[in-house]
Design an enzyme around this catalytic site. Structure first.
Site, PDB file in Angstrom:
ATOM      1  CG  ASN A 142     -12.279  -0.845   3.572  1.00  0.00           C
ATOM      2  OD1 ASN A 142     -12.414  -1.516   4.449  1.00  0.00           O
ATOM      3  ND2 ASN A 142     -11.098   0.034   3.566  1.00  0.00           N
ATOM      4  CG  HIS A 178      -8.326  -2.885  -3.047  1.00  0.00           C
ATOM      5  ND1 HIS A 178      -9.323  -1.848  -3.719  1.00  0.00           N
ATOM      6  CD2 HIS A 178      -8.094  -1.930  -2.015  1.00  0.00           C
ATOM      7  CE1 HIS A 178      -9.586  -0.949  -3.012  1.00  0.00           C
ATOM      8  NE2 HIS A 178      -8.759  -0.855  -1.860  1.00  0.00           N
ATOM      9  CG  HIS A 216      -6.637  -3.134   2.687  1.00  0.00           C
ATOM     10  ND1 HIS A 216      -6.212  -2.046   2.515  1.00  0.00           N
ATOM     11  CD2 HIS A 216      -7.968  -2.902   2.111  1.00  0.00           C
ATOM     12  CE1 HIS A 216      -6.915  -0.845   2.072  1.00  0.00           C
ATOM     13  NE2 HIS A 216      -8.039  -1.588   1.557  1.00  0.00           N
ATOM     14  CG  ASP A 258      -1.829   1.172   1.214  1.00  0.00           C
ATOM     15  OD1 ASP A 258      -3.174   0.431   1.084  1.00  0.00           O
ATOM     16  OD2 ASP A 258      -1.535   2.417   1.068  1.00  0.00           O
ATOM     17  CB  VAL A 267      -8.335   2.480  -5.594  1.00  0.00           C
ATOM     18  CG1 VAL A 267      -8.463   2.103  -6.755  1.00  0.00           C
ATOM     19  CG2 VAL A 267      -7.592   3.389  -4.887  1.00  0.00           C
TER      20      VAL A 267
END
Lengths: 137, 115
Positions: free
Chosen positions: B90, B103, B105, B34, B99
């Protein structure tokens, strides 16, 4: 597993507020919610952690699909939600039966913005209705 | 792998037109640090296909299971597989998504980054 609280919930020997279930997973409200909506999605099969899934296991995809369905049913899929899995003690896992958290709740900031926008729209309509819109400063 | 979307920073990272500190890649996903890590270890795992959010994953898709598997591989590589880590996605703005290219995390405290 005998001593697993989530196995007992899955089997029905412990109560829970279920929101979803199918042949693979059960989902219910967390007893200690950290947000207005806090649902746990639990596979019926006892896997201690995400690390214990077999190479070709598809359960996580199924849990994600369940999360999408639950979010849609609860009306939070568009506003948004968080889907997360804590793995191991250092990752914050407390119950060692794989589970995903689905957490959501309208943030205060977003609520205030929506109220402000709503107020502005209503005010304009009201002014237009009264024929005052064009006479404003 | 032709499912790129213009103006998507993650599609650009996958294509290689925007730099990123990649840690893993295969036919389905790319993983990289990240740009603004919130923990000593903070890796993003991104499908090569541009899927905006978790809500948009196809009904029969197994991509999330693959992303989860790669999370365990990355956790192992950084020495946190057994000590613990968090894996999260998220979804949409209210869920903290910034974004809009799906994705996951992977974050952990233990700073065991290999050289």
């Amino acid at each position: 597993m005998d001593d697993c609280v989530f196995c007992k919930i899955v089997q029905g020997s412990l109560p829970s507020r279920r929101v979803y279930e199918d042949e693979t997973v059960v989902a219910f409200h967390d007893v200690n919610p950290v947000g207005p909506i806090h649902v746990l999605i639990v596979p019926r099969t006892h896997f201690p952690t995400m690390n214990d899934l077999a190479e070709d296991d598809k359960i996580l995809s199924h849990m994600g699909k369940a999360a999408r369905n639950i979010a849609r049913d609860l009306g939070i899929d568009r506003d948004g939600y968080r889907f997360y899995v804590n793995v191991g003690r250092g990752g914050g896992q407390v119950v060692f039966h794989l589970h995903a958290h689905l957490i959501a709740g309208r943030s205060l900031g977003m609520a205030l913005i929506k109220i402000a926008v709503g107020f502005a729209i209503v005010s304009r309509k009201l002014l237009a209705l009264l024929g005052l819109a064009d006479r404003r400063m | 792998m032709g499912d790129f979307k213009d103006n998507c920073v993650f599609c650009e990272i996958i294509r290689g037109t925007t730099p990123a500190d990649k840690v893993y890649e295969d036919d389905l996903v790319v993983a990289f640090w990240d740009a603004k890590p919130v923990r000593p270890i903070h890796i993003l795992i991104v499908p090569r296909e541009h899927i905006p959010t978790l809500n948009d994953v196809g009904e029969g898709s197994a991509i999330l299971s693959h992303i989860g598997k790669i999370a365990t591989v990355i956790a192992h590589r950084f020495g946190v597989r057994d000590s613990g880590y968090r894996f999260f996605i998220n979804v949409n703005a209210g869920g903290g998504q910034v974004v809009f290219h799906l994705h996951a995390h992977v974050i952990a405290y233990q700073p065991d980054r290999p050289a």
